[in-house]
Design a protein around this motif. Structure first.
Motif, mmCIF file in Angstrom:
data_model
loop_
_atom_site.group_PDB
_atom_site.id
_atom_site.type_symbol
_atom_site.label_atom_id
_atom_site.label_comp_id
_atom_site.label_asym_id
_atom_site.label_seq_id
_atom_site.Cartn_x
_atom_site.Cartn_y
_atom_site.Cartn_z
ATOM 1 N N ALA A 143 -13.653 -32.814 -3.455
ATOM 2 C CA ALA A 143 -13.379 -33.639 -2.274
ATOM 3 C C ALA A 143 -11.890 -33.683 -1.985
ATOM 4 O O ALA A 143 -11.051 -33.392 -2.841
ATOM 5 C CB ALA A 143 -13.914 -35.059 -2.506
ATOM 6 N N ARG A 144 -11.563 -34.015 -0.728
ATOM 7 C CA ARG A 144 -10.178 -34.189 -0.289
ATOM 8 C C ARG A 144 -9.343 -32.947 -0.541
ATOM 9 O O ARG A 144 -8.223 -33.002 -1.049
ATOM 10 C CB ARG A 144 -9.544 -35.419 -0.960
ATOM 11 N N THR A 145 -9.908 -31.794 -0.185
ATOM 12 C CA THR A 145 -9.195 -30.526 -0.287
ATOM 13 C C THR A 145 -9.115 -29.894 1.105
ATOM 14 O O THR A 145 -9.859 -30.278 2.011
ATOM 15 C CB THR A 145 -9.918 -29.557 -1.238
ATOM 16 N N PRO A 146 -8.224 -28.921 1.290
ATOM 17 C CA PRO A 146 -8.153 -28.269 2.599
ATOM 18 C C PRO A 146 -9.466 -27.674 3.063
ATOM 19 O O PRO A 146 -9.761 -27.666 4.259
ATOM 20 C CB PRO A 146 -7.089 -27.184 2.374
ATOM 21 N N LEU A 147 -10.274 -27.181 2.122
ATOM 22 C CA LEU A 147 -11.555 -26.602 2.522
ATOM 23 C C LEU A 147 -12.474 -27.658 3.120
ATOM 24 O O LEU A 147 -13.222 -27.382 4.069
ATOM 25 C CB LEU A 147 -12.230 -25.930 1.327
ATOM 26 N N ALA A 148 -12.437 -28.865 2.577
ATOM 27 C CA ALA A 148 -13.265 -29.946 3.136
ATOM 28 C C ALA A 148 -12.895 -30.192 4.592
ATOM 29 O O ALA A 148 -13.772 -30.355 5.456
ATOM 30 C CB ALA A 148 -13.086 -31.219 2.316
ATOM 31 N N ASP A 149 -11.602 -30.184 4.900
ATOM 32 C CA ASP A 149 -11.165 -30.376 6.286
ATOM 33 C C ASP A 149 -11.582 -29.201 7.166
ATOM 34 O O ASP A 149 -11.992 -29.392 8.322
ATOM 35 C CB ASP A 149 -9.640 -30.531 6.326
ATOM 36 N N ALA A 150 -11.497 -27.978 6.631
ATOM 37 C CA ALA A 150 -11.859 -26.802 7.419
ATOM 38 C C ALA A 150 -13.345 -26.790 7.738
ATOM 39 O O ALA A 150 -13.745 -26.438 8.861
ATOM 40 C CB ALA A 150 -11.475 -25.530 6.656
#
Length: 377
Positions: A143-150
C-alpha cells in the motif's frame, strides 16, 4: 559443506536467519488469510464480470511473480489464457526492468501486476499503457506506493499486499515463502471471481490451514528425524537435486523448489515432469554425476578434497492421473544407477491444499539448506 548440527539448534538457526526466511515460511498460512481479507475489502467478491477475458497477462519482477503466473496457469487448466509477460530489457545499470504490453493486447484482456515493491516506474507506466489500450488492470503490491496511485489513475483494482511488520525494514528475497502467498492469494480470488479457476474463500482457508500444519511439522524446534523439510535438506547436502514431478500440482511446485534452491541456497537443480524425465535424465544418472561414479584411483587420499557432487532424485508426487503412475519406473531408474531418491507426497485434500503442502515443505527445505550451508544473499 552442510552443518547438520545447526539443523537441530533452533537458537543457532534463528541467529543465522538474517533474512527472516524461516519466519516467512512459518507465516505463510497467516499471509493467505490476511491477503484473502485484503482481497475481500478491495471488493473482489462484489465484482460482476462481463464474461471471461481473452488473455490474462501477468507482469512483475522476481521469482514470486513468475511462480504466481505458473501456478495460476496450472490451476486454470488446459487452454489457460494466463501468460507471463517478460521484461524487455534493462533500462539502466541500476537494473530497473522495462515492461510493455504485447501489440495485440486490448479491451478484452486483463493485466495483473504483482510485485513486493510497488515503486518500479516501468510497472506504473505499464498500468498507464494498459489504460490507454482499454485493458482492465488489477495489481497486488504494498500500500501507499507509486503503483497504487498508477492503478487508481487507470481506474483499476488495487489490492494491498499482505506484508509483515519486518518487511518494511528488511529486504525481502523474491523467493521468500511469505511473498509468494501474499501475491498469489488475491490473484486466486480474482480469477475465481471471473471463472477462470476454482478458489473460493473456503478453499483458501483450507490451504491456509494446511500451511499452518506444515509449519508445525517443519518448524525449527522439530528435530531432523521427524521433520520432513530438515530431512530433505540433509539429504541434499553435497548433492545435485534432480527434481522429478508427477501430477498437476506437483509440476509448478517442483519448478518453484528448483528456483528457491538457486536463489536462497545458491544450489543448482534440474527439474522435469514424469514420465518425460525418464528419458531426459537417463544419461545424466549414468554419467559422472551418478553416485557410484569415480573415474580416479579409488585408493587416493581424499582428506583435503571437497566431497564429490552426485545426483539425488527428489520425487514430488500429487495424485496419479487415472490411477496410472510412472513412480515405480522412476524408482527403478534411480536405484538402478545407484542414485538415492527422496519422495514427498501430500496428504489428501483439494488441489490448493495439496499444492500448498508441496510448496511449504520444499520451501522449508530450501531455507534449511541455505542456513545450514551458510548461504548469503
Amino acid at each position: 559443506m552442510l552443518d547438520e548440527s545447526l539443523l537441530d539448534a533452533p537458537e543457532a538457526l534463528a541467529e543465522a536467519d538474517r533474512r527472516g526466511l524461516l519466519r516467512g515460511a512459518a507465516e505463510a498460512g497467516a499471509r493467505v488469510r490476511t491477503a484473502a481479507r485484503h482481497a475481500a475489502e478491495a471488493g473482489i467478491g462484489d465484482l460482476k464480470p462481463d464474461g471471461r477475458p481473452r488473455a490474462v497477462l501477468i507482469a512483475g519482477p522476481g521469482a514470486a511473480a513468475t511462480h504466481a503466473a505458473d501456478l495460476l496457469g496450472t490451476l486454470a487448466g488446459a487452454g489457460s489464457p494466463v501468460t507471463r509477460l517478460s521484461a524487455t530489457g534493462v533500462a539502466s545499470v541500476s537494473g530497473a526492468l522495462r515492461w510493455e504490453l504485447p501489440g495485440w493486447a486490448g479491451s478484452v484482456d486483463l493485466l495483473l501486476i504483482a510485485t513486493p515493491d510497488g515503486a518500479e516506474p516501468s510497472l506504473c507506466l505499464l498500468a498507464e499503457q494498459a489504460y490507454r489500450r482499454g485493458c482492465t488492470v488489477a495489481a497486488v503490491a504494498p500500500a501507499r506506493t507509486p503503483l497504487a496511485d498508477a492503478v487508481d489513475a487507470a481506474h483499476g483494482l488495487f489490492v494491498p499486499m499482505a506484508t509483515a511488520p519486518y518487511d518494511q525494514d528488511e529486504p525481502v528475497a523474491a523467493s521468500s515463502p511469505g511473498v509468494l502467498w501474499a501475491l498469489l492469494t488475491p490473484l486466486l480470488a480474482l480469477l475465481d471471481r471471473i471463472g477462470l479457476l476454482t478458489a473460493p474463500p473456503e478453499a483458501l482457508e483450507k490451504a491456509a490451514d494446511r500451511l499452518d500444519q506444515i509449519a508445525e511439522r517443519c518448524g525449527p524446534a522439530v528435530v531432523t528425524y521427524s521433520n520432513p523439510a530438515k530431512t530433505l535438506a540433509a539429504e541434499l547436502a553435497d548433492a545435485l537435486p534432480v527434481i522429478w514431478t508427477e501430477g498437476t500440482s506437483a509440476a509448478p511446485a517442483g519448478r518453484r523448489f528448483a528456483a528457491a534452491l538457486a536463489e536462497l541456497a545458491g544450489r543448482p537443480a534440474l527439474v522435469e515432469e514424469l514420465p518425460l524425465a525418464l528419458a531426459a535424465h537417463r544419461t545424466l544418472l549414468a554419467g559422472p554425476l551418478a553416485a557410484g561414479a569415480d573415474p580416479d584411483d579409488f585408493f587416493r587420499d581424499r582428506v583435503e578434497e571437497p566431497p564429490a557432487l552426485h545426483a539425488r532424485v527428489v520425487l514430488l508426487r500429487d495424485r496419479p492421473i487415472n490411477g496410472l503412475s510412472a513412480a515405480p519406473a522412476a524408482r527403478d531408474l534411480a536405484l538402478g544407477h545407484d542414485t538415492p531418491i527422496s519422495e514427498l507426497e501430500p496428504e489428501t485434500g483439494g488441489e490448493l491444499e495439496t499444492l500448498a503442502e508441496l510448496i511449504a515443505v520444499t520451501d522449508f527445505a530450501a531455507v534449511y539448506l541455505a542456513l545450514a550451508s551458510g548461504a548469503r544473499s
